[in-house]
Design a protein around this motif. Structure first.
Motif, short mmCIF file in Angstrom:
data_model
loop_
_atom_site.label_atom_id
_atom_site.label_comp_id
_atom_site.label_asym_id
_atom_site.label_seq_id
_atom_site.Cartn_x
_atom_site.Cartn_y
_atom_site.Cartn_z
N SER A 61 0.81 -1.22 0.00
CA SER A 61 0.00 0.00 0.00
C SER A 61 0.85 1.27 0.00
N ALA A 62 2.11 1.16 0.40
CA ALA A 62 3.02 2.31 0.37
C ALA A 62 4.45 1.81 0.47
N GLU A 63 5.35 2.55 -0.11
CA GLU A 63 6.76 2.19 -0.01
C GLU A 63 7.61 3.42 -0.27
N SER A 68 -8.51 -10.10 3.21
CA SER A 68 -9.34 -11.29 3.18
C SER A 68 -10.53 -10.98 2.28
N GLU A 69 -11.41 -11.94 2.10
CA GLU A 69 -12.59 -11.66 1.27
C GLU A 69 -13.49 -10.61 1.91
N ASN A 70 -13.29 -10.33 3.21
CA ASN A 70 -14.08 -9.33 3.92
C ASN A 70 -13.40 -7.96 3.99
N GLY A 71 -12.23 -7.82 3.41
CA GLY A 71 -11.52 -6.55 3.45
C GLY A 71 -10.19 -6.68 4.16
N SER A 81 -10.18 3.32 -1.91
CA SER A 81 -10.66 3.00 -3.26
C SER A 81 -12.18 3.16 -3.36
N ARG A 82 -12.85 3.31 -2.24
CA ARG A 82 -14.31 3.51 -2.24
C ARG A 82 -14.68 5.00 -2.35
#
Length: 180
Positions: free
Chosen positions: A78-80, A132-135, A171-172
């Motif tokens: 997510s960042a580097e 995960s599939e839930n976030g 992203s939302r």
């Protein structure tokens, strides 16, 4: 080529000695022709790809790779950020030194160092979200898989500031482009 190299190192890491996830990891490598640019040194963009190999080595050798796969989790950078001191040249031997420097509610933080004969050539910090599939996987869920961090392991304050000031909107949410 990078995908093939990642698969190769995934298999090689399975044969290397197991370590605790909180240990320091060292992956010996050599600069390949596919990693250099027209100036005959490792291309700056290639360093992050090389550091991916260090994270894979850490995850596989610690046993966390299989645990993540069993849970259906994946990781995404997510960042580097990276700093360079010296250039790696074609054929040069070096190591990628990798360790986890902490976890917060959003990410697992890694420090990577490119080292030649005990000298740091480059250093990067990478924030990786577990999904995960839930976030996003919570800190508590990650620690259930990783095990408790060593006593006294706390993220440096500048890492929190870096994440806050470097992040983009979720992203939302919209992230309109405008130089104005």
């Amino acid at each position: 080529m990078h995908f093939t190299r990642m698969l190769l190192h995934l298999l090689r890491s399975r044969r290397r000695p197991a370590q605790d996830i909180w240990d320091d990891y060292s992956l010996p490598l050599r600069v390949l022709p596919t990693e250099i640019d027209i100036f005959m040194h490792v291309n700056n963009g290639m360093y992050f790809s090389i550091m991916d190999l260090g994270r894979i080595d850490l995850m596989v050798r610690s046993g966390v790779w299989n645990a993540l796969r069993d849970k259906g989790w994946s990781g995404v950078v997510s960042a580097e950020t990276i700093s360079f001191r010296k250039s790696l040249k074609l054929g040069q031997r070096y190591s990628v030194e990798t360790k986890i420097i902490g976890i917060d509610e959003r990410a697992v933080y890694f420090e990577h160092r490119i080292v030649v004969d005990g000298e740091i050539y480059a250093r990067a910090f990478v924030a990786t979200r577990l999904l995960s599939e839930n976030g996003t996987v919570s800190k508590d869920e990650a620690i259930e898989v990783f095990g408790p961090p060593p006593a006294g392991l706390e993220l440096p304050e500048w890492i929190h500031d870096w994440r806050l000031h470097n992040s983009l909107p979720s992203s939302r949410r919209p992230a309109s482009h405008s130089w104005a």
